[in-house]
Each structure stands twice: as C-alpha cells, then as structure tokens.
Scaffold this motif. Structure first.
Motif, PDB file in Angstrom:
ATOM      1  N   ASN A  32      80.486  24.525  32.216  1.00  0.00           N
ATOM      2  CA  ASN A  32      80.283  24.226  30.799  1.00  0.00           C
ATOM      3  C   ASN A  32      80.179  22.740  30.509  1.00  0.00           C
ATOM      4  OD1 ASN A  32      80.400  26.958  30.201  1.00  0.00           O
ATOM      5  ND2 ASN A  32      82.606  26.940  29.808  1.00  0.00           N
TER       6      ASN A  32
ATOM      7  N   LEU B   6      69.341  14.287  24.357  1.00  0.00           N
ATOM      8  CA  LEU B   6      69.208  15.394  25.305  1.00  0.00           C
ATOM      9  C   LEU B   6      68.957  14.882  26.725  1.00  0.00           C
ATOM     10  CD1 LEU B   6      67.072  17.905  23.192  1.00  0.00           C
ATOM     11  CD2 LEU B   6      69.537  17.947  23.613  1.00  0.00           C
TER      12      LEU B   6
ATOM     13  N   PHE C 279      77.287  17.933  24.156  1.00  0.00           N
ATOM     14  CA  PHE C 279      76.590  17.982  22.869  1.00  0.00           C
ATOM     15  C   PHE C 279      77.369  18.786  21.824  1.00  0.00           C
ATOM     16  CE2 PHE C 279      73.532  17.698  26.343  1.00  0.00           C
ATOM     17  CZ  PHE C 279      72.902  16.505  26.032  1.00  0.00           C
ATOM     18  N   LEU C 280      78.631  19.066  22.121  1.00  0.00           N
ATOM     19  CA  LEU C 280      79.458  19.817  21.186  1.00  0.00           C
ATOM     20  C   LEU C 280      79.956  18.884  20.088  1.00  0.00           C
ATOM     21  CD1 LEU C 280      80.788  22.647  20.751  1.00  0.00           C
ATOM     22  CD2 LEU C 280      82.813  21.717  21.883  1.00  0.00           C
TER      23      LEU C 280
ATOM     24  N   GLY D  93      77.999  20.582  31.026  1.00  0.00           N
ATOM     25  CA  GLY D  93      76.724  20.108  30.517  1.00  0.00           C
ATOM     26  C   GLY D  93      76.603  20.248  29.018  1.00  0.00           C
ATOM     27  N   TRP D  94      76.799  21.452  28.507  1.00  0.00           N
ATOM     28  CA  TRP D  94      76.598  21.662  27.072  1.00  0.00           C
ATOM     29  C   TRP D  94      77.734  21.089  26.240  1.00  0.00           C
ATOM     30  CZ3 TRP D  94      80.237  24.312  24.356  1.00  0.00           C
ATOM     31  CH2 TRP D  94      81.069  25.209  25.059  1.00  0.00           C
ATOM     32  N   THR D  95      78.902  20.901  26.821  1.00  0.00           N
ATOM     33  CA  THR D  95      80.003  20.327  26.035  1.00  0.00           C
ATOM     34  C   THR D  95      79.729  18.874  25.662  1.00  0.00           C
ATOM     35  OG1 THR D  95      81.161  19.820  28.105  1.00  0.00           O
ATOM     36  CG2 THR D  95      81.778  21.848  26.975  1.00  0.00           C
TER      37      THR D  95
ATOM     38  N   CYS E 166      75.860  13.433  22.204  1.00  0.00           N
ATOM     39  CA  CYS E 166      75.955  14.265  21.001  1.00  0.00           C
ATOM     40  C   CYS E 166      75.719  13.402  19.760  1.00  0.00           C
ATOM     41  CB  CYS E 166      77.330  14.931  20.943  1.00  0.00           C
ATOM     42  SG  CYS E 166      77.619  15.916  19.466  1.00  0.00           S
TER      43      CYS E 166
END
Length: 581
Positions: A11, A126, A17-18, A13-15, A296
């Motif tokens: 996780n 991104l 951008f949290l 990677g997407w964290t 983010c």
C-alpha cells in the motif's frame, strides 16, 4: 531489524497520495478539535479577506477574483492536500506572472494557463516529483522572490501616492519613468490614508501581533474615507464593487495555437505553485514536527488550480504566512483550512456591499508590507556573502526577474545553478597516481590512507615535477579515481591519462571510490580502453562498485578485449605482465 508487513509495502504507493484529511479522520476527530479548527479558520479568514482582494488588484484583476480564488482553491488545497495545516489561495509570487499574462493574452488567457498549470501539477505529483524541491537552490528561490517583492512594491506606488496615470507600463524601467512623470499628480489625502494604514499595520504587529493588522488597517481607513466622503479611489469607484455571486463553472475556448503560446506561462505558474506550496508545507512541518506528503500536495495544488480556473479565479498555491497564522491560532487539522474558505464565502456574501468603501490606498499599504516580507532582505544579504558562484546565481535571477521576465529568470537561474553544481562536482573529483605499496595493505586490501602521491586535478604534462614511483615498476602505472564519473568530469580522465609519459605495458585504474558513472563517463572509459589497445597496454579496472559495474556491463564495455576487471589491486598485481612485476 524491523520489517514492514507485506500489506504495508503493497500500500506504500497509493498512501503517498492519501489526503491528510483522511488520515485525521482515521486517527479520530472530536468536537474539541472542531472548535479549535473553527477558531483558527476564522482567524485566517480575517487575515485572508483584505489580502486576497489586494493581491487580485495588484495582479491586474478585480478584487472579487482574489476572494473566489481563496474560497475555491483554499477549499481544495485543504480537503485534498498532503499537509495538515496548509492554507491556500492567491499569493504574492503570482502577481508578476498573472499581471503579464492578463496584459498579453487577456483574462481568458490567464484561465487557460491556470488550467494547464493545474494539469501539470497533477502530472508532477503522480510522477512523484514532490521530492525534487530539495534540488532547487536557495539562491534561485531567494532571487526570484526578492525580485517579485521589488515589482509588487513598485506596482503599488501609484495607489500609495494617488498618482493619476492613464496606463501603468509592465516593464520595470518604463514603469519607473511613468511614475516619475506623474509625480505632480500626487494626492496628499490619498497619501495620508495610505501612510496611516501602513502605520496601523506596523504598530499592531509590534504591540499586538495576534490581532489581524491588515483587516484593522483596512477597516479604519474605510470608515475614515466613508465618514469624510474623501475623494480618493475605492473598490466601488474603480471596480464597481464586489459581486456576492461566485458564478457558475465555465471553460474558455481552447485552441492548439492558444495552448502553445500560453505554455511558458502555464509552466511558470505550475513551477511557482509547486515550489511555494512545498516550501510552505516544509515550514509547517518545522513548526509542528509533522511530515507532509509532498506528492499528494502537488496533486491537490493541481486540483485547486483546475477548480479555481473553472470558476474564473486566479492561480493559487500554499501561502506561507497564512499557513503559519493557522498553526499559531491552534489549528488541529485540514478542517481549519476548509472552514477558512467557508468563512470567506460568508464574508463575501454578507459584506460585499461594504467593500465599496475600501480605499485602494489602504490595500496598497497592505501590499507594501507583503512586498517587504517577501523581499527577505536578511537572507539576500547573507547570500551575498556566500561563494561567488551562488552570488552570481542570486544576482542573475533577481535581475532578470525585475528587468526581463520571471520565466526567463527561473530558467536562467536553474541552468546557471546546475552548471555551477557540475563545475563544483568536477573539481571535487580526484584522479591521482599511487604506488603499489601504498595502494594495498598487508592483507591485499586498500589501505585507509591509500597514498595519493600526486593530485592531478589540473594535470600538466609539461610539469618538471618528478613522479614518485616507489613500488611501481617502469612498465606499470596505478591510478585511483575518486568521485562520481559524470559528463562534467569525464574528459579529465582522458587528459590525466594522456599526461602519462608513454604508455606502460599494464595500467591499473582503481575505481573503488567511484559511487556512480553516467553514459559520458562510460564512453570515456570505452575510449580509454581503445587507446590502451592501440598502444598494446592492458587495462585493469579494479574495485568496481555496483552502479558503475551495472552501467558498464549494460553498455557492453566490460566485454571489450584488452580489459580486465578485478576485485582489488592485489588481484590485478598478480596478473600483470611478469616482466613488469
């Protein structure tokens, strides 16, 4: 050693951008937190109210555009950002570029540039460019922010003195000349209101720094102007007041030609938004001990600029001063920034008719203080006592910002700083001759004090200094290369080798102190191999580290004939030609 669980790694990677807002709710958010966020949000809104209008006017737009930007962009930056305390909206950094874009391409051109910048920021986030902030040298940042401060200061002289001018030129020299020519139109009443507002701001900041000095000064000046019916410019007289309606989303007409001509401006807006927002987030981290999510934050800045552009607002970014005010007011979470936008919307809806009485002289005083704060005179003076290269970058960036264009200034400053960095890196690389005895210890490994007998940073083949050859046979040369072998230093390798009198039977090049090599450095190695082959010299590369070995192997250089790769010097010495040993 503690290892993160597989799920955490998956996780990770997407964290990145949290939004911090999600993190806050996961950690728990109560009424006490909401109460404190409401107080801090109201405090920041009070500060942002006059400032947003003043920045919009300085940018060549109407004051309501500044409020729309603070409301719309401020909401998005707090709701989707990677910082708990970031406050977004229009800032002084954009005044110059926005003014120039509006002057050249109209307000629709600014909207297109803002939307394009929003897309650029999202892509940058991104692509995880957020960590690249550390690669922007301080002289570049200080140079263009100080230059912007000078431009803001000069742009407010007209409203500060109440000068009557048909048009304010965009170029700095032409602007100064036009102001001087209009000196006879100075309005004493206007100047008195401006100086009074400036005095109130300075006095309030020194005696009661927690009070909203900008709002107090603007309010008192407005009351005096309205009560005395003073004949000076106000928001009402120049702009016809402020609309209490934000309006509906609207997109301008896009064409390929329009996009291409606005590309440099969009890039500048995106660059400034990214730099200032991440600097602001770093300041917030320093004040609170928290850590922001830089990528983010860039995505949130992109979304905010898209939203601001759709509603007809200005470019937006994180505002360092308002963010610091938010923290000092006791903010607990991004809810404070969201409430700051809500309070500004309420002010706009309720107090819009009263804005007609705000004198532009008071807003000019506000911007004078903003310009002074942006000038960073202490930091500028400190950098002027730094290395000569940094001073050059600072002065060039500052001068181009004031005299030419912000886009040109940033590009020139970054390029000049990069060239300076490469020069310094090349100077730090050491190519030195050593002896067999000094190069290895009793165990056959490199000695901690591996004897650098000659440092040949600037080799001179005609030097009369004899080369010490203790422990090195006549048909063997041993050189050590220390530092990164990149394009800025690659040619020096050839220069140093060519300075050797004649070509030995065997040549050992120690590379255990080379942490990295690029394509240019690898090409120099390949060229050296070819040169050695032509002269019948066997080349030994010793102690290759992982990155250089991977690059050289990937380019097929390690497979060249006449090249031998050894673990250390001791292993290479065992394979040299017997007659040379």
């Amino acid at each position: 050693m503690h290892h993160a669980p597989a799920s955490a790694k998956k996780n990770s990677g997407w964290t990145l951008f949290l939004p911090k807002l999600v993190t806050v709710f996961r950690e728990g958010y109560g009424l006490a937190d909401l109460r404190q966020d409401a107080i801090s949000g109201l405090t920041v809104a009070v500060v942002a109210l006059p400032l947003s209008m003043a920045l919009a006017i300085a940018s060549g737009a109407s004051p309501d555009k500044g409020l729309i930007t603070a409301i719309i962009a401020g909401f998005f930056i707090s709701a989707f950002g990677g910082s708990r305390f970031q406050i977004g909206g229009p800032t002084g950094a954009f005044v110059v570029v926005v003014f120039n874009v509006i002057a050249q391409y109209g307000y629709d051109g600014l909207i297109i540039a803002t939307l394009m910048a929003g897309v650029m920021l999202i892509i940058a986030g991104l692509a995880r460019f957020g960590t690249w902030i550390k690669y922007i040298p301080e002289p570049v940042v200080t140079g263009f922010t100080s230059g912007i401060a000078v431009i803001i200061f000069t742009s407010q002289i007209k409203d500060l003195f109440g000068l009557q001018m048909a048009e304010m030129p965009a170029e700095f020299i032409a602007k100064i000349e036009a102001l001087w020519q209009a000196r006879a139109t100075l309005d004493p009443v206007n100047l008195a209101i401006a100086l009074g507002a400036l005095a109130i701001i300075i006095l309030a900041r020194r005696t009661a720094p927690k009070l909203p000095s900008f709002l107090i000064a603007v309010t008192i000046a407005s009351i005096i102007v309205a009560a005395g019916n003073l004949p000076i410019d106000t928001i009402g007289s120049r702009f016809g007041g402020i609309s209490a309606n934000i309006g509906l989303p609207h997109l301008p007409t896009f064409t390929t030609a329009r996009i291409m001509e606005l590309m440099p401006s969009a890039f500048t807006i995106a660059f400034l938004a990214g730099i200032e927002s991440l600097l602001s987030a770093m300041v917030a981290d320093g004040m609170t001990g928290r850590r922001h999510r830089s990528n983010c934050e860039l995505v949130a800045q992109g979304l905010a600029n898209l939203a601001s552009g759709v509603f007809g607002g200005l470019p937006a970014t994180g505002a360092i001063a308002r963010t610091a005010t938010n923290i000092r007011s006791g903010a607990k979470s991004p809810i404070s920034g969201i409430l700051h936008a809500v309070f500004l919307l309420i002010f706009m809806l309720v107090l819009a008719p009263l804005a007609d009485y705000i004198p532009l002289a008071a807003l000019a005083a506000v911007l004078m203080v903003v310009a002074w704060n942006m000038s960073e005179i202490d930091r500028f003076a400190r950098l002027l006592h730094g290395p000569i290269g940094d001073r050059l970058v600072l002065i060039v960036t500052f001068g181009l910002t004031v005299m030419v264009d912000l886009t040109v200034a940033i590009q020139a400053g970054v390029v000049l700083a990069a060239i300076l960095f490469m020069h310094r890196m090349s100077e730090s690389v050491i190519i030195s001759q050593t002896t067999a005895n000094d190069a290895i210890d009793d165990d056959g490994a490199r000695s901690p004090s591996a004897g650098v007998l000659i440092r040949q940073d600037q080799p001179d083949a005609s030097s009369d200094q004899p080369i010490a050859r203790d422990g090195i046979p006549d048909n063997l040369e041993i050189y050590r290369l220390s530092g990164p072998l990149f394009f800025g230093v690659a040619n020096r390798l050839t220069d140093v080798i060519d300075s050797v009198a004649g070509y030995p039977r065997d040549f050992i090049l120690c590379m255990d102190d080379v942490p990295m090599i690029d394509a240019s450095g690898a090409s120099r190695i390949e060229h050296f191999i070819s040169t050695c082959n032509r002269h019948g010299t066997r080349l030994f590369l010793v102690g290759l580290r992982p990155q250089p070995q991977k690059v050289l192997a990937g380019m097929g250089i390690l497979d060249r004939s006449g090249l031998y790769v050894e673990i250390d010097i001791a292993a290479a010495l065992q394979k040299v030609t017997p007659s040379a040993a």
